[in-house]
Design a protein around this motif. Structure first.
Motif, PDB file in Angstrom:
ATOM      1  N   PRO B 100     -29.258   8.650 -84.024  1.00  0.00           N
ATOM      2  CA  PRO B 100     -30.397   9.391 -84.584  1.00  0.00           C
ATOM      3  C   PRO B 100     -31.469   9.691 -83.549  1.00  0.00           C
ATOM      4  N   GLU B 101     -31.694   8.787 -82.588  1.00  0.00           N
ATOM      5  CA  GLU B 101     -32.778   9.035 -81.620  1.00  0.00           C
ATOM      6  C   GLU B 101     -32.427  10.193 -80.676  1.00  0.00           C
ATOM      7  N   LEU B 102     -31.138  10.361 -80.390  1.00  0.00           N
ATOM      8  CA  LEU B 102     -30.732  11.501 -79.561  1.00  0.00           C
ATOM      9  C   LEU B 102     -30.942  12.811 -80.332  1.00  0.00           C
ATOM     10  N   ALA B 103     -30.456  12.848 -81.554  1.00  0.00           N
ATOM     11  CA  ALA B 103     -30.610  14.059 -82.369  1.00  0.00           C
ATOM     12  C   ALA B 103     -32.081  14.377 -82.602  1.00  0.00           C
ATOM     13  N   GLN B 104     -32.892  13.338 -82.797  1.00  0.00           N
ATOM     14  CA  GLN B 104     -34.303  13.570 -83.063  1.00  0.00           C
ATOM     15  C   GLN B 104     -35.034  14.046 -81.808  1.00  0.00           C
ATOM     16  N   ALA B 105     -34.660  13.490 -80.659  1.00  0.00           N
ATOM     17  CA  ALA B 105     -35.294  13.928 -79.407  1.00  0.00           C
ATOM     18  C   ALA B 105     -35.066  15.417 -79.194  1.00  0.00           C
ATOM     19  N   PHE B 106     -33.862  15.875 -79.502  1.00  0.00           N
ATOM     20  CA  PHE B 106     -33.585  17.305 -79.365  1.00  0.00           C
ATOM     21  C   PHE B 106     -34.383  18.112 -80.386  1.00  0.00           C
ATOM     22  N   ALA B 107     -34.334  17.675 -81.633  1.00  0.00           N
ATOM     23  CA  ALA B 107     -35.004  18.437 -82.701  1.00  0.00           C
ATOM     24  C   ALA B 107     -36.514  18.451 -82.518  1.00  0.00           C
ATOM     25  N   ASP B 108     -37.077  17.399 -81.943  1.00  0.00           N
ATOM     26  CA  ASP B 108     -38.534  17.338 -81.768  1.00  0.00           C
ATOM     27  C   ASP B 108     -39.036  18.389 -80.774  1.00  0.00           C
ATOM     28  N   GLN B 109     -38.184  18.743 -79.810  1.00  0.00           N
ATOM     29  CA  GLN B 109     -38.655  19.692 -78.791  1.00  0.00           C
ATOM     30  C   GLN B 109     -38.124  21.109 -79.005  1.00  0.00           C
TER      31      GLN B 109
END
Lengths: 160, 160
Positions: B100-109
């Motif tokens: 989830p942290e990888l997917a979220q890092a992408f989605a956040d930017q």
């Protein structure tokens, strides 16, 4: 362009030609070694109505890659307003033996002239060559809505 | 920048990081097949402080090329204001198994989230993957005067 509309084929062709004909036009030029090492640099591009003319150091990675594979992929515009061109090498012409009309066509459009470039940093790449590239496929898009219809040239023939 | 000046190394590093950290950052991503066919597309890029995260269709040319060769070359900015990054593939993570942290890092930017992208045109390329790319060399320049000193990371180490 309205966010909910997509340009017509003729509009996209006109946009691609405007980018190719622009004074001081520059493209991102992607090439690859025969072993698959990717390269990319920004280069001036001149358009003669049929082919794109680049100039690069004879020993630059770009010139060597395109000589080895015969292929390049060029992008003009921005990541949100794209003209993407797959091209094949038609001829590579050393500066010393270049026909005056080829050298002049490049100099007339670019913001520099390799005939006067002995002092430029790129000169360390060795003598310059002109690379004449023939477009095989051209795609033009701005966003997802423009993905359908983005191919305006295929196998070297304008579709629009 | 004054036309007759060149930025310092720390200034160039700050510029590269600003480009990598920018909201909705996009890069020209050049890759190549193992046989030397060049490819390039604009893609969203997220920066986690150490690596660049891209997302592409699992069967897209970009994902297949980078899987085959382990290499990509990314350009941010414009042809007159360049941040050029040679990178190697650290890992390729299918969307379905992504932390989830990888997917979220992408989605956040990025301005899109592959977790919600079943309806996007790229979905025809198959399920998405995240590509985590480690910069090996970063070069920053605007013009010939800035060619000296343009390399601010070499072999994965910041020089500035």
């Amino acid at each position: 362009m309205r966010a909910d509309s997509a340009r017509t084929g003729p509009d996209r062709k006109a946009h691609a030609l405007a980018k190719l004909q622009a004074r001081y036009a520059e493209a991102w030029v992607a090439s690859a070694s025969a072993a698959g090492a990717p390269h990319m640099v920004p280069l001036s591009v001149a358009w003669d109505g049929r082919t794109m003319i680049l100039s690069a150091g004879r020993r630059s990675l770009t010139a060597r890659n395109i000589a080895a594979t015969g292929k390049a992929r060029l992008a003009l515009g921005t990541t949100g307003d794209v003209v993407m061109i797959d091209a094949c090498l038609e001829e590579s012409v050393p500066l010393a033996g270049a026909p005056p009309e080829l050298a002049q066509a490049f100099a007339d459009q670019a913001d520099w002239d390799p005939r006067n470039a002995r002092d430029l940093p790129g000169a360390s790449d060795g003598d310059y060559v002109y690379l004449r590239l023939l477009p095989e496929r051209i795609q033009v898009w701005q966003n997802e809505r423009e993905h359908p219809g983005r191919t305006i040239m295929r196998a070297g023939r304008w579709l629009a």
